[in-house]
Write a protein that holds these residues in place. Structure first.
Motif, PDB file in Angstrom:
ATOM      1  N   GLY A   4       2.669   0.964  -3.572  1.00 58.84           N
ATOM      2  CA  GLY A   4       1.506   0.989  -2.714  1.00 58.84           C
ATOM      3  C   GLY A   4       0.295   0.474  -3.458  1.00 58.84           C
ATOM      4  O   GLY A   4       0.383  -0.201  -4.461  1.00 58.84           O
ATOM      5  N   GLU A  10      -6.647   0.003  -2.102  1.00 63.63           N
ATOM      6  CA  GLU A  10      -6.565   0.722  -0.841  1.00 63.63           C
ATOM      7  C   GLU A  10      -7.894   0.662  -0.114  1.00 63.63           C
ATOM      8  O   GLU A  10      -7.953   0.413   1.095  1.00 63.63           O
ATOM      9  CB  GLU A  10      -6.157   2.171  -1.099  1.00 63.63           C
ATOM     10  N   GLU A 122       3.671   0.929   0.850  1.00 65.87           N
ATOM     11  CA  GLU A 122       2.992   2.123   1.360  1.00 65.87           C
ATOM     12  C   GLU A 122       3.960   3.125   1.962  1.00 65.87           C
ATOM     13  O   GLU A 122       3.760   4.326   1.875  1.00 65.87           O
ATOM     14  CB  GLU A 122       1.964   1.727   2.429  1.00 65.87           C
TER      15      GLU A 122
END
Length: 434
Positions: A4, A10, A122
């Motif tokens: 991720g 992010e 993710e």
């Protein structure tokens, strides 16, 4: 290393406003609007806000930028006017094309493969899933060192597609990538061996294995939950399920079967993912029956079917493996279209029309699955001691007891069994007699 994004990546992805670009090169049965909608859905799956969706006709792909220079200029104007930070291309870009487009557009560029890999990064939850995704990421990233990877040994988990550039020690990083990939492959080989042992144990058991396969978001997990009483994540998202899930279910005439929910397929599934997920997909290869769940309300349902069958062939599923098509999402179809679909489904032995959401047609699907799995079964009359509870339980577990009667100290069972199970029962009797 976790998969991720790292925190900076992010935040960037979640705050990104993007344009989705379809370089339409023709030669496909897919609807352009449906393709744009799918790619926008993929972007949404990692929290990207899609501000524009644009399709460009590409007659002669440009080695430097894929799309034409005039199209690049027009796209740059769109990016600048709306202050967009990301361009998502529904195509596989070369490293050179990706770099040139980023320079011309003044924003990050990500291609279809990179986007799918980010989603998988993710969504992976199990240790195995994370290993598989990381291996796929590394394989893809190995050719793009010119634009990322600062110091791999200190990375916390981001894979560099949406993060900052960097990287000055390409050769050192290439060596780190090769070493890391070798370690991941060794770990996945161990996972594959362990999964194989579990599979052998199930085959000795011998419970039939039913694998749900299909295009992403076709409704596999919703159907899995309805059939198994589970609560696997089932949302209106592409790739809602990534890690495989197995549950025990009962079927008409079959006391116990194993139901497997698998990762959804997608058009142009990255070859890195097919290779990395080989251990997981072996569950599909070894299944006794495949249930191909299709979203028949989708405008590209036929093309999605072809994509799924292509991946099944690529991973080695035999054409002789029994399979059923579950035509799902009846609840979204009405009027004449619904009636025509039901008529066509009733005309075919290998199709059942259902709504996994409402339950319509699911009992018919279970009956069809059971009929296929028991197609080779034969009827036997078996006599046991009335006190042989273990023998009676064995017959109920492995066959379909049609009738039974007791006379004095003997019990007679009229039962349908697979010939191999009848032989196993006789071997059990012989072993107990010895």
């Amino acid at each position: 290393m976790s998969t991720g994004f790292d925190r900076d990546q992010e935040d960037f992805a979640r705050g990104a406003r993007a344009v989705v670009v379809l370089p339409d090169q023709g030669g496909t049965a897919r609807d352009a609007d449906a393709r744009l909608a799918e790619t926008a859905g993929l972007a949404l799956a990692i929290g990207v806000e899609v501000a524009h969706k644009i399709a460009y006709r590409v007659r002669a792909p440009k080695p430097a930028t894929l799309i034409g220079s005039g199209q690049v200029e027009q796209l740059a104007d769109v990016v600048k006017a709306d202050d967009l930070s990301l361009a998502v291309f529904d195509a596989n870009l070369t490293p050179v094309q990706q770099r040139n487009l980023e320079t011309a557009l003044g924003c990050k560029v990500i291609d279809r493969t990179g986007l799918i890999l980010e989603i998988f990064g993710e969504r992976a939850r199990t240790a195995e899933g994370r290993l598989q995704v990381e291996l796929a990421h590394l394989d893809y990233q190995a050719g793009r060192l010119v634009r990322s990877w600062t110091h791999l040994e200190r990375q916390r988990g981001g894979f560099g597609f949406l993060g900052g550039p960097g990287e000055t020690q390409i050769e050192a990083d290439r060596r780190l990538i090769r070493d890391r990939m070798a370690r991941l492959r060794r770990e996945l080989d161990q996972v594959s061996r362990t999964r194989g042992l579990h599979r052998e144990r199930r085959q000795r058991a011998p419970w039939p294995v039913i694998a749900l396969v299909g295009y992403t978001n076709a409704g596999k997990s919703t159907l899995f939950n309805r059939l198994s009483g589970s609560d696997v994540m089932a949302e209106n998202l592409l790739f809602a399920t990534l890690d495989p899930t197995l549950r025990q279910i009962a079927l008409p005439g079959i006391d116990k079967a194993i139901l497997s929910d698998t990762v959804g397929f997608v058009s142009e599934l990255p070859t890195q993912l097919v290779a990395a997920f080989k251990a997981t997909l072996e569950e599909v290869v070894s299944a006794d029956l495949l249930v191909h769940v299709r979203d028949v309300a989708h405008p590209d349902s036929a093309a999605q079917k072809a994509d799924v069958e292509g991946v099944l062939a690529e991973i080695g599923v035999e054409e002789t493996t029994p399979r059923i098509e579950a035509w799902n999402k009846l609840d979204l179809i009405a009027g004449d279209a619904r009636e025509d679909l039901l008529v066509e489904a009733h005309r075919r032995d290998d199709v059942v029309a259902i709504s996994a959401l409402t339950g319509e047609g699911v009992d018919d699907l279970l009956g069809t699955i059971s009929a296929l799995l028991t197609a080779g079964h034969q009827r036997y009359s078996i006599t046991l001691d009335a006190a042989d509870g273990a023998g009676a339980a064995w017959l109920h577990q492995h066959g379909h007891v049609l009738d039974q009667s007791v006379k004095e100290d003997r019990a007679v069972y009229d039962v349908r069994l697979a010939p191999k199970d009848y032989d196993r029962f006789l071997a059990r009797e012989t072993a107990e007699g010895d």
